[in-house]
Write a protein that holds these residues in place. Structure first.
Motif, PDB file in Angstrom:
ATOM      1  N   GLU A  57      29.028  26.164 -30.302  1.00  0.00           N
ATOM      2  CA  GLU A  57      29.861  27.063 -31.116  1.00  0.00           C
ATOM      3  C   GLU A  57      30.980  27.681 -30.281  1.00  0.00           C
ATOM      4  O   GLU A  57      32.115  27.776 -30.736  1.00  0.00           O
ATOM      5  N   VAL A  58      30.640  28.115 -29.065  1.00  0.00           N
ATOM      6  CA  VAL A  58      31.631  28.750 -28.185  1.00  0.00           C
ATOM      7  C   VAL A  58      32.698  27.741 -27.778  1.00  0.00           C
ATOM      8  O   VAL A  58      33.908  28.039 -27.829  1.00  0.00           O
ATOM      9  N   LEU A  59      32.287  26.551 -27.384  1.00  0.00           N
ATOM     10  CA  LEU A  59      33.261  25.519 -26.992  1.00  0.00           C
ATOM     11  C   LEU A  59      34.203  25.202 -28.163  1.00  0.00           C
ATOM     12  O   LEU A  59      35.415  25.078 -27.974  1.00  0.00           O
ATOM     13  N   LYS A  60      33.650  25.087 -29.377  1.00  0.00           N
ATOM     14  CA  LYS A  60      34.485  24.826 -30.564  1.00  0.00           C
ATOM     15  C   LYS A  60      35.402  26.006 -30.846  1.00  0.00           C
ATOM     16  O   LYS A  60      36.589  25.828 -31.126  1.00  0.00           O
ATOM     17  N   ARG A  61      34.854  27.231 -30.766  1.00  0.00           N
ATOM     18  CA  ARG A  61      35.650  28.440 -31.001  1.00  0.00           C
ATOM     19  C   ARG A  61      36.870  28.473 -30.071  1.00  0.00           C
ATOM     20  O   ARG A  61      37.970  28.812 -30.473  1.00  0.00           O
ATOM     21  N   ASP A  62      36.647  28.073 -28.819  1.00  0.00           N
ATOM     22  CA  ASP A  62      37.710  28.109 -27.811  1.00  0.00           C
ATOM     23  C   ASP A  62      38.487  26.796 -27.720  1.00  0.00           C
ATOM     24  O   ASP A  62      39.272  26.601 -26.788  1.00  0.00           O
ATOM     25  N   GLU A  96      32.362  32.701 -22.613  1.00  0.00           N
ATOM     26  CA  GLU A  96      33.698  32.112 -22.562  1.00  0.00           C
ATOM     27  C   GLU A  96      33.607  30.670 -22.078  1.00  0.00           C
ATOM     28  O   GLU A  96      32.775  30.330 -21.257  1.00  0.00           O
ATOM     29  N   SER A  97      34.480  29.839 -22.611  1.00  0.00           N
ATOM     30  CA  SER A  97      34.534  28.440 -22.221  1.00  0.00           C
ATOM     31  C   SER A  97      35.337  28.312 -20.933  1.00  0.00           C
ATOM     32  O   SER A  97      36.383  28.928 -20.792  1.00  0.00           O
TER      33      SER A  97
END
Length: 110
Positions: A57-62, A96-97
């Motif tokens: 989710e974080v990687l996609k968000r960033d 954070e990514s």
């Protein structure tokens, strides 16, 4: 010019070019380290389904973009470490990514 340093194993004076341990002590040290970490709650967390899903989710968000250099991110970094504050382990604002290079820099300068 190549800089040589001593193996970190207690009383070993073998000079090495890179890494922390000479060939003789490298495997022993890794085995000890892995044994210590095997039952560690933080390590269990990093193997969990909830972490893998949150990480994605974080990687996609960033947009798979490193927060530090703008390159391609493939890791997710905890601003406040899991061992420091367990309750923040899945907080999106604490994640954070980052790319491997930048993550290594973050971890090195702690």
């Amino acid at each position: 010019q190549i800089v040589m340093k001593e193996c970190k194993h207690h009383n070993c004076r073998t000079l090495i070019k890179r890494g922390a341990y000479c060939d003789r002590h490298k495997q022993t040290q890794s085995k000890y380290y892995n044994e210590q970490r095997k039952n560690d709650d933080a390590m269990k967390f990093y193997r969990s389904k909830e972490w893998r899903e949150t990480r994605q989710e974080v990687l996609k968000r960033d947009c798979f973009t490193c927060a530090m250099c703008g390159g391609t991110a493939n890791l997710v970094h905890h601003k406040v470490e899991v061992r420091t504050d367990w309750s923040k382990r899945l907080e999106m604002s604490n994640l954070e990514s980052v790319c491997r290079n930048c993550h290594n820099k973050i971890e090195h300068y702690k």
